[in-house]
Design a protein around this motif. Structure first.
Motif, short mmCIF file in Angstrom:
data_model
loop_
_atom_site.label_atom_id
_atom_site.label_comp_id
_atom_site.label_asym_id
_atom_site.label_seq_id
_atom_site.Cartn_x
_atom_site.Cartn_y
_atom_site.Cartn_z
N GLY A 68 0.82 -1.21 0.00
CA GLY A 68 0.00 0.00 0.00
C GLY A 68 0.85 1.25 0.00
N ARG A 69 1.93 1.24 0.77
CA ARG A 69 2.83 2.40 0.77
C ARG A 69 3.48 2.60 -0.59
NH1 ARG A 69 6.04 2.08 6.50
NH2 ARG A 69 4.33 2.89 7.77
N ARG A 70 3.86 1.50 -1.24
CA ARG A 70 4.46 1.60 -2.57
C ARG A 70 3.46 2.17 -3.57
NH1 ARG A 70 5.68 -3.75 -5.06
NH2 ARG A 70 6.36 -4.13 -2.95
N ALA A 71 2.22 1.73 -3.49
CA ALA A 71 1.19 2.26 -4.39
C ALA A 71 0.96 3.74 -4.13
CB ALA A 71 -0.11 1.47 -4.22
N TRP A 72 0.94 4.14 -2.86
CA TRP A 72 0.73 5.55 -2.51
C TRP A 72 1.91 6.40 -3.01
CZ3 TRP A 72 -3.13 8.49 -1.36
CH2 TRP A 72 -2.90 9.76 -0.85
N LYS A 73 3.14 5.89 -2.85
CA LYS A 73 4.32 6.61 -3.33
C LYS A 73 4.26 6.78 -4.84
CE LYS A 73 8.46 4.86 -3.74
NZ LYS A 73 9.73 4.21 -3.48
N ASN A 74 3.86 5.75 -5.56
CA ASN A 74 3.74 5.85 -7.02
C ASN A 74 2.68 6.86 -7.42
OD1 ASN A 74 5.71 3.92 -7.35
ND2 ASN A 74 4.28 2.24 -7.66
#
Length: 188
Positions: A68-74
């Motif tokens: 989820g953090r990776r998706a938010w960062k993207n």
């Protein structure tokens, strides 16, 4: 006097094969999970089974949080660079957060088979293999059954030449703006 009778050769509508087999598959999966937990409990003890289940929940939660953090960062990176599409690796462009989230969810489900399936989703070689297989299956299904799902999937797979997709509403400048809305008075 009229009567409505059905022709002798007509049959009631049949359920699709998937609608018949999916509930059976889920029931078989649950029975197998319980049986494996009982076997491990007899061999290693109830505390070991409990610790395995807790470890699966903790690891699954961590994996989902990280994806989820990776998706938010993207997503935030894409909005911070409005002029250019953000460069991402090929695995990330093709929805690389789906398998880790599915893997984390499977790890959080109680059971040993679901934990193994979740770990297979997280392991990179098997994850890529699963992703390719699912994409082929969905594409084949989309080609076989034209309709809303197939059209939606094909539209989602389309890319503009420059990689940008802008969704929104078109507002034309050549039309006069609409005045304020006038609602009729309410009857008393």
């Amino acid at each position: 006097m009229t009567s409505a009778t059905t022709p002798p050769h007509s049959r009631p509508p049949q359920r699709s094969r998937a609608r018949r087999l999916v509930p059976l598959g889920i029931a078989a999966w649950a029975v197998l999970e319980i049986w494996l937990l009982i076997l491990v409990g007899e061999a290693a003890g109830g505390l070991a089974v409990f610790l395995l289940l807790v470890a699966g929940v903790v690891l699954g939660g961590y994996v989902i949080k990280r994806a989820g953090r990776r998706a938010w960062k993207n997503l935030t990176g894409a909005f911070q660079q409005p002029g250019a599409a953000p460069e991402r690796p090929a695995a990330e462009r093709s929805g690389s957060n789906v398998l880790p989230m599915l893997g984390g969810l499977l790890l959080m489900c109680p059971g040993l088979l679901s934990d193994v399936a979740g770990l297979l989703c997280l392991f990179p070689p098997t994850g890529r293999l699963l992703q390719r297989r699912v994409e082929r299956l969905v594409e084949r299904q989309a080609r076989r059954t034209p309709g809303s799902f197939g059209d939606a999937f094909q539209q989602a797979r389309m890319h503009a030449p420059d990689g940008k997709v802008v969704q929104g509403e078109v507002i034309r400048d050549d039309e006069p703006p609409a005045g304020p809305r006038q609602d009729p008075p309410l009857p008393r």
